[in-house]
Scaffold this motif. Structure first.
Motif, PDB file in Angstrom:
ATOM      1  N   THR A 176      55.898  37.946  44.048  1.00  0.00           N
ATOM      2  CA  THR A 176      54.471  37.919  43.960  1.00  0.00           C
ATOM      3  C   THR A 176      53.480  36.983  43.162  1.00  0.00           C
ATOM      4  O   THR A 176      53.856  36.611  41.954  1.00  0.00           O
ATOM      5  CB  THR A 176      53.964  39.486  43.678  1.00  0.00           C
ATOM      6  OG1 THR A 176      54.746  39.591  42.323  1.00  0.00           O
ATOM      7  CG2 THR A 176      54.622  40.338  44.813  1.00  0.00           C
ATOM      8  N   ILE A 177      52.348  36.448  43.517  1.00  0.00           N
ATOM      9  CA  ILE A 177      51.710  35.668  43.015  1.00  0.00           C
ATOM     10  C   ILE A 177      50.200  36.069  42.917  1.00  0.00           C
ATOM     11  O   ILE A 177      49.674  36.528  44.058  1.00  0.00           O
ATOM     12  CB  ILE A 177      51.824  34.260  43.521  1.00  0.00           C
ATOM     13  CG1 ILE A 177      53.176  33.943  43.774  1.00  0.00           C
ATOM     14  CG2 ILE A 177      51.102  33.150  42.745  1.00  0.00           C
ATOM     15  CD1 ILE A 177      53.416  32.612  44.360  1.00  0.00           C
ATOM     16  N   THR A 178      49.712  35.728  42.012  1.00  0.00           N
ATOM     17  CA  THR A 178      48.082  36.104  41.805  1.00  0.00           C
ATOM     18  C   THR A 178      47.250  34.842  41.518  1.00  0.00           C
ATOM     19  O   THR A 178      47.659  34.192  40.523  1.00  0.00           O
ATOM     20  CB  THR A 178      47.586  37.319  40.654  1.00  0.00           C
ATOM     21  OG1 THR A 178      48.315  38.514  41.189  1.00  0.00           O
ATOM     22  CG2 THR A 178      46.231  37.242  40.528  1.00  0.00           C
ATOM     23  N   LEU A 179      46.225  34.451  42.091  1.00  0.00           N
ATOM     24  CA  LEU A 179      45.490  33.348  41.851  1.00  0.00           C
ATOM     25  C   LEU A 179      43.986  33.889  41.355  1.00  0.00           C
ATOM     26  O   LEU A 179      43.413  34.539  42.138  1.00  0.00           O
ATOM     27  CB  LEU A 179      45.096  32.235  42.890  1.00  0.00           C
ATOM     28  CG  LEU A 179      44.277  31.435  42.558  1.00  0.00           C
ATOM     29  CD1 LEU A 179      44.836  30.338  41.361  1.00  0.00           C
ATOM     30  CD2 LEU A 179      43.856  30.468  43.632  1.00  0.00           C
ATOM     31  N   VAL A 180      43.921  34.067  40.071  1.00  0.00           N
ATOM     32  CA  VAL A 180      42.469  34.678  39.651  1.00  0.00           C
ATOM     33  C   VAL A 180      41.456  33.452  39.637  1.00  0.00           C
ATOM     34  O   VAL A 180      41.626  32.409  39.312  1.00  0.00           O
ATOM     35  CB  VAL A 180      42.775  34.861  38.019  1.00  0.00           C
ATOM     36  CG1 VAL A 180      41.416  35.388  37.472  1.00  0.00           C
ATOM     37  CG2 VAL A 180      43.911  35.835  37.771  1.00  0.00           C
ATOM     38  N   THR A 181      40.241  33.912  40.388  1.00  0.00           N
ATOM     39  CA  THR A 181      39.132  33.128  40.457  1.00  0.00           C
ATOM     40  C   THR A 181      37.774  33.806  39.829  1.00  0.00           C
ATOM     41  O   THR A 181      38.006  35.040  39.509  1.00  0.00           O
ATOM     42  CB  THR A 181      38.862  32.803  41.813  1.00  0.00           C
ATOM     43  OG1 THR A 181      38.570  33.820  42.696  1.00  0.00           O
ATOM     44  CG2 THR A 181      40.112  32.196  42.589  1.00  0.00           C
ATOM     45  N   ASP A 182      36.931  32.867  39.623  1.00  0.00           N
ATOM     46  CA  ASP A 182      35.929  33.728  39.041  1.00  0.00           C
ATOM     47  C   ASP A 182      34.984  34.236  39.866  1.00  0.00           C
ATOM     48  O   ASP A 182      34.478  33.781  40.851  1.00  0.00           O
ATOM     49  CB  ASP A 182      34.962  32.542  38.186  1.00  0.00           C
ATOM     50  CG  ASP A 182      34.200  32.855  37.468  1.00  0.00           C
ATOM     51  OD1 ASP A 182      34.251  33.543  36.702  1.00  0.00           O
ATOM     52  OD2 ASP A 182      32.916  32.449  37.512  1.00  0.00           O
ATOM     53  N   PRO A 183      34.486  35.643  39.310  1.00  0.00           N
ATOM     54  CA  PRO A 183      35.139  36.241  38.261  1.00  0.00           C
ATOM     55  C   PRO A 183      36.081  37.529  38.913  1.00  0.00           C
ATOM     56  O   PRO A 183      36.305  37.764  40.066  1.00  0.00           O
ATOM     57  CB  PRO A 183      33.774  37.080  37.656  1.00  0.00           C
ATOM     58  CG  PRO A 183      33.106  37.415  38.955  1.00  0.00           C
ATOM     59  CD  PRO A 183      33.262  36.242  39.896  1.00  0.00           C
ATOM     60  N   THR A 184      36.710  37.954  38.113  1.00  0.00           N
ATOM     61  CA  THR A 184      37.902  39.080  38.296  1.00  0.00           C
ATOM     62  C   THR A 184      37.811  39.988  37.148  1.00  0.00           C
ATOM     63  O   THR A 184      38.271  39.880  36.166  1.00  0.00           O
ATOM     64  CB  THR A 184      39.432  38.591  38.448  1.00  0.00           C
ATOM     65  OG1 THR A 184      39.264  37.553  39.314  1.00  0.00           O
ATOM     66  CG2 THR A 184      40.132  39.630  38.619  1.00  0.00           C
ATOM     67  N   TYR A 185      37.133  41.327  37.653  1.00  0.00           N
ATOM     68  CA  TYR A 185      36.957  42.308  36.517  1.00  0.00           C
ATOM     69  C   TYR A 185      37.347  43.620  36.959  1.00  0.00           C
ATOM     70  O   TYR A 185      37.737  43.952  38.278  1.00  0.00           O
ATOM     71  CB  TYR A 185      35.604  42.255  35.981  1.00  0.00           C
ATOM     72  CG  TYR A 185      35.102  40.877  35.162  1.00  0.00           C
ATOM     73  CD1 TYR A 185      35.515  41.334  33.892  1.00  0.00           C
ATOM     74  CD2 TYR A 185      34.304  39.855  35.412  1.00  0.00           C
ATOM     75  CE1 TYR A 185      35.455  40.206  32.972  1.00  0.00           C
ATOM     76  CE2 TYR A 185      34.172  39.212  34.627  1.00  0.00           C
ATOM     77  CZ  TYR A 185      34.589  39.195  33.108  1.00  0.00           C
ATOM     78  OH  TYR A 185      34.393  38.202  32.245  1.00  0.00           O
ATOM     79  N   GLY A 186      37.218  44.657  36.093  1.00  0.00           N
ATOM     80  CA  GLY A 186      37.390  45.986  36.399  1.00  0.00           C
ATOM     81  C   GLY A 186      38.781  46.378  36.890  1.00  0.00           C
ATOM     82  O   GLY A 186      39.718  46.293  36.478  1.00  0.00           O
ATOM     83  N   GLY A 187      38.516  47.371  38.037  1.00  0.00           N
ATOM     84  CA  GLY A 187      39.782  47.763  38.598  1.00  0.00           C
ATOM     85  C   GLY A 187      40.697  46.887  39.212  1.00  0.00           C
ATOM     86  O   GLY A 187      41.767  47.237  39.225  1.00  0.00           O
ATOM     87  N   VAL A 188      40.249  45.776  39.709  1.00  0.00           N
ATOM     88  CA  VAL A 188      40.985  44.752  40.470  1.00  0.00           C
ATOM     89  C   VAL A 188      41.619  44.221  39.322  1.00  0.00           C
ATOM     90  O   VAL A 188      43.258  43.869  39.505  1.00  0.00           O
ATOM     91  CB  VAL A 188      40.114  43.785  41.089  1.00  0.00           C
ATOM     92  CG1 VAL A 188      40.988  42.556  41.669  1.00  0.00           C
ATOM     93  CG2 VAL A 188      39.551  44.290  42.331  1.00  0.00           C
ATOM     94  N   ALA A 189      41.153  43.707  38.181  1.00  0.00           N
ATOM     95  CA  ALA A 189      42.127  43.153  37.250  1.00  0.00           C
ATOM     96  C   ALA A 189      43.140  44.151  36.490  1.00  0.00           C
ATOM     97  O   ALA A 189      44.009  43.648  35.982  1.00  0.00           O
ATOM     98  CB  ALA A 189      41.230  42.688  35.851  1.00  0.00           C
ATOM     99  N   ALA A 190      42.890  45.429  36.453  1.00  0.00           N
ATOM    100  CA  ALA A 190      43.679  46.649  35.804  1.00  0.00           C
ATOM    101  C   ALA A 190      44.598  46.940  37.034  1.00  0.00           C
ATOM    102  O   ALA A 190      44.848  48.126  36.602  1.00  0.00           O
ATOM    103  CB  ALA A 190      42.785  47.355  35.127  1.00  0.00           C
ATOM    104  N   SER A 191      44.752  46.607  37.980  1.00  0.00           N
ATOM    105  CA  SER A 191      45.787  46.831  38.932  1.00  0.00           C
ATOM    106  C   SER A 191      46.503  45.775  39.532  1.00  0.00           C
ATOM    107  O   SER A 191      47.224  45.201  38.815  1.00  0.00           O
ATOM    108  CB  SER A 191      44.969  47.738  40.030  1.00  0.00           C
ATOM    109  OG  SER A 191      44.055  47.045  40.714  1.00  0.00           O
TER     110      SER A 191
END
Length: 551
Positions: A176-191
């Motif tokens: 599994t791979i995540t690409l973080v783009t601007d912005p990524t906050y809250g429940g998405v960041a914490a799951s």
């Protein structure tokens, strides 16, 4: 001049020709700011042409609370659907990236700020189930302001729902791979976004649980420059890498390729160079061997990887707030075999040594190693460690952060792995700091490397009460290859070029590579449980007169 052909960068204000901006994947050529992409644009740029197949999530509740603020939630949803042409903030597709199969879930910030409601949670779970069904890696591209308030607890529970979908992929051994783009906050960041095996981010992307404005308003805390940007997160061990948009496809291709198993007769032509009989080793004074082991011209872990011509994707961070520069690791291609390579990293110059903490790992270094070992076990790839350290980093900060705990956990996890483990002491093998990466099925030692419970200088200072006795201490400690092989501490010795590895680093690296390949060729077809049992049985009799004790 037609002004519609030009746009202004929101980062630096520079005027950019629109067609050039599009060719650069919407990255400013002056300041490098990465503009937001839609989910459709993401999929178009990531997936091979004509390879994408849309995956439709099941229907979800859209307005479970009949929520109304200044505008009814149903109206907000209708507006978002009309403006984006999407049913929710996530689009899912199955396709290929440079020929490698993958499932992609791409978030779109235009749809109510990418906030996560029931439909978005369903899309992420559907993507995970699609990956599971087809035995494919999952790539998640995040862009979100957090949970969707208008759906109340339904939104909140998507954090647990999506996290458990990721757990199913862990159990199945799928990358599994995540690409973080601007912005990524809250429940998405914490799951789901921070549960991936590999977390990459675009330059300047921001990620966090609480945004800066919330933090400042809630606890009045002054935040540092660049707080929560991808560069800040990388320095604090929370990302594996910051990847510019133009390099992303290559990095993803390398990661996806490293999940492909080689042919059963992998590398039959490689000749094993390892010496297994002490009488075949040249005799050298222990003091001389110590000097050769510490020579700054010896190849480092990264030198070895470069010399092997390996496709190497470095993975960084302990996921707990730090990234130790004295330990490097990542997925590597070893003559066609994917391996997890972990090693101590020193350097050749004073500035490199200082930057790498002289190859002395902090607790974060061992926690990073543990994270990578567990990933190797999940992906069923062998672990190769290259050891060269005077010892674990001493001092106040290391002790405060749990140096002893980190080393102990490394020893336990490494001994419990059900994948092949080959370790090579390439220079200094100092104390528990070295042993933490040396619990292996095959422990090899380079001809002029050393392995010791303490440095000769430390031993001399404690027992002889003078540093001048270091040569005598080195001899008494039995740090040299001949003594270690005679006592069964190491399984074999890797020969070095005449005069030492520093005289011909390329040949030295070739010998280490061939030794590792030969060991893995023998081990890689063995059952995981049998490997683990044999490793523990080997450890069981060290220091006793019995060669084997049943467990």
């Amino acid at each position: 001049m037609d002004l519609t052909d030009w746009l202004s960068c929101s980062g630096c204000g520079m005027l950019i020709y629109r067609k050039r901006f599009d060719r650069l994947s919407m990255v400013c050529p002056d300041c490098g700011r990465h503009a937001q992409l839609t989910a459709e644009q993401r999929l178009e740029r990531l997936l091979d042409a004509s390879s994408g197949v849309t995956v439709e999530p099941a229907a979800s509740v859209h307005d479970p609370l009949q929520f109304e603020d200044l505008i009814p939630y149903a109206g907000r949803l209708d507006t978002a659907r009309s403006r984006t042409g999407m049913d929710c903030a996530v689009r899912v597709a199955r396709g290929t990236i440079r020929g490698r199969g993958v499932v992609v879930a791409a978030m779109d910030f235009r749809f109510l700020g990418g906030s996560m409601g029931a439909a978005e949670g369903e899309a992420i779970v559907t993507a995970a189930e699609e990956a599971l069904k087809h035995r494919l890696p999952l790539l998640v591209v995040t862009a979100s302001g957090g949970a969707r308030m208008q759906e109340g607890a339904f939104s909140l529970l998507q954090m647990a729902r999506t996290s458990n979908a990721m757990a199913a992929l862990d159990e199945a051994g799928l990358l599994t791979i995540t690409l973080v783009t601007d912005p990524t906050y809250g429940g998405v960041a914490a799951s789901f976004s921070t549960l991936s095996d590999v977390i990459l981010a675009e330059p300047g992307a921001r990620m966090g649980f609480a945004g800066p404005r919330v933090i400042q308003q809630t606890i009045r805390q002054q935040l540092p420059e660049g707080f929560q940007t991808s560069e800040f997160l990388l320095d604090h061990g929370l990302l594996d890498g910051v990847v510019p948009r133009g390099e992303l496809s290559q990095v993803l291709e390398s990661l996806l390729a490293l999940g492909s198993p080689p042919e059963p007769d992998w590398n039959p032509a490689v000749t094993d160079p390892v010496i297994r009989f002490p009488e075949l080793l040249p005799e050298r004074p222990a003091e001389q061997v110590v000097g050769l082991a510490r020579d700054l011209g010896r190849p480092t872990a990264l030198d070895h990887v470069a010399a092997w011509g390996s496709d190497f994707v470095e993975l960084r961070g302990d996921r707990a707030g730090a990234d130790c520069p004295a330990v490097v690791g990542g997925l590597a291609d070893l003559e066609g075999l994917p391996v997890m390579l972990i090693g101590h990293q020193k350097g050749h110059t004073t500035s490199e040594l200082v930057r790498r903490d002289f190859g002395m790992p902090s607790p974060a270094g061992y926690r990073k190693a543990v994270r990578l070992m567990r990933l190797a076990a999940k992906l069923r790839v062998p672990v190769v460690t290259l050891i060269d350290t005077p010892g674990a980093h001493p001092g106040l900060e290391a002790e405060q952060r749990g140096q002893s705990h980190a080393i102990a956990e490394c020893l336990r996890v490494m001994g419990s792995l059900d994948v092949p483990v080959v370790s090579v002491i390439t220079g200094e093998g100092g104390s528990g700091g070295a042993l933490a990466l040396a619990v292996a099925d095959r422990l090899l030692l380079c001809e002029n490397a050393i392995f010791s419970v303490i440095s000769p200088e430390g031993c001399a200072a404690i027992l002889w009460r003078t540093g001048e006795a270091a040569p005598a201490a080195a001899a008494a400690l039995g740090v040299d290859a001949g003594t270690l092989l005679s006592n069964g501490i190491v399984d074999g010795v890797v020969p070095e070029p005449a005069g030492g590895a520093h005289r011909d680093p390329a040949v030295a690296s070739e010998l280490v590579r061939d030794a590792v390949v030969s060991a893995l060729r023998e081990l890689r077809e063995q059952d995981g449980a049998a490997l683990r049992e044999a490793r523990r049985r080997r450890l069981r009799w060290f220091g006793t007169y019995r060669e084997e004790v049943a467990i």
